[in-house]
Write an enzyme that holds these catalytic residues in place. Structure first.
Site, PDB file in Angstrom:
ATOM      1  N   TYR A 265       1.008  -1.017   0.353  1.00 17.23           N
ATOM      2  CA  TYR A 265       0.002  -0.254  -0.156  1.00 17.23           C
ATOM      3  C   TYR A 265       0.618   1.341   0.074  1.00 17.23           C
ATOM      4  O   TYR A 265       0.176   2.034  -0.724  1.00 17.23           O
ATOM      5  CB  TYR A 265      -1.265  -0.069   1.062  1.00 17.23           C
ATOM      6  CG  TYR A 265      -2.234   1.620   1.245  1.00 17.23           C
ATOM      7  CD1 TYR A 265      -2.904   1.454   1.021  1.00 17.23           C
ATOM      8  CD2 TYR A 265      -1.659   1.778   2.048  1.00 17.23           C
ATOM      9  CE1 TYR A 265      -3.724   2.538   0.331  1.00 17.23           C
ATOM     10  CE2 TYR A 265      -2.577   3.372   2.556  1.00 17.23           C
ATOM     11  CZ  TYR A 265      -3.126   3.443   1.988  1.00 17.23           C
ATOM     12  OH  TYR A 265      -4.018   4.742   1.461  1.00 17.23           O
TER      13      TYR A 265
ATOM     14  N   LYS B  41       0.925   4.441  -2.676  1.00 21.37           N
ATOM     15  CA  LYS B  41       0.837   5.681  -2.628  1.00 21.37           C
ATOM     16  C   LYS B  41       2.273   6.176  -2.612  1.00 21.37           C
ATOM     17  O   LYS B  41       1.553   7.409  -3.260  1.00 21.37           O
ATOM     18  CB  LYS B  41       0.225   6.011  -1.162  1.00 21.37           C
ATOM     19  CG  LYS B  41      -1.399   5.972  -1.215  1.00 21.37           C
ATOM     20  CD  LYS B  41      -2.027   6.316  -1.491  1.00 21.37           C
ATOM     21  CE  LYS B  41      -3.473   5.626  -1.440  1.00 21.37           C
ATOM     22  NZ  LYS B  41      -4.014   6.406  -2.472  1.00 21.37           N
TER      23      LYS B  41
END
Length: 184
Positions: free
Chosen positions: A149, A153
């Protein structure tokens, strides 16, 4: 010509999320909010709030093109604010990562905004508007079990930084919002 009505297009407006909160605030500020939800996702919360919405899958070029046609018709060819909010999370230890799940997450979190900007850039330029990417503090400061994740990002943040430089000559602002992701 100065247009009276401003339009904000926000992806990922499922119930209870950042996208829903944003379209609610845009509507409150007399900006015509255009929300998107997945084709199989409930839109009851948007209907109840009186917010214009369309279905969208940011992983599908055809879905995005279909949306563009509807938004062009509604706005006359202008998008003042494009918010890339659609996103998914995947948390797992780095050594146990399911690469297929991570590819899916990158397709939504990174390639989805890329597709949206590629398709809607002319409408944002026409409005001399803004592109807002919903990032995460995880893209800057890693958190445990969030390696994939965090990487998605971080990629979004760096892509947005370059996009900001490339869009500046067109009078378009590019902003990355770093939200704090909480587990649970």
């Amino acid at each position: 010509m100065d247009r009276e009505q401003k339009f904000a297009l926000v992806t990922g407006c499922g119930a209870g999320g950042i996208g829903e909160a944003l379209v609610t605030e845009y509507a409150r500020a007399s900006i015509h909010a255009i929300a998107t939800v997945l084709p199989n996702e409930s839109s009851d919360h948007l209907v109840k709030a009186g917010i214009t919405f369309f279905t969208l899958d940011v992983t599908s070029d055809q879905s995005i093109l279909d949306l563009k046609g509807k938004v062009q018709k509604l706005t006359g060819g202008y998008v003042d604010v494009l918010v890339n909010c659609a996103g998914i999370a995947y948390t797992m230890t780095a050594i146990d990562t399911d690469v297929v799940a991570v590819q899916r997450m990158f397709d939504v979190n990174v390639f989805g905004p890329m597709r949206m900007v590629r398709t809607f850039h002319d409408m944002v330029i026409q409005a001399k508007g803004s592109i807002v990417n919903i990032g995460s503090i995880g893209g800057i400061i890693p958190f445990i079990y969030g390696s994939s994740y965090n990487a998605s990002k971080a990629a979004l943040h760096h892509w947005g930084n370059t996009l900001r430089v490339e869009m500046a000559p067109f009078g378009v602002k590019v902003i990355t919002v770093c939200h704090v992701y909480t587990l649970g």
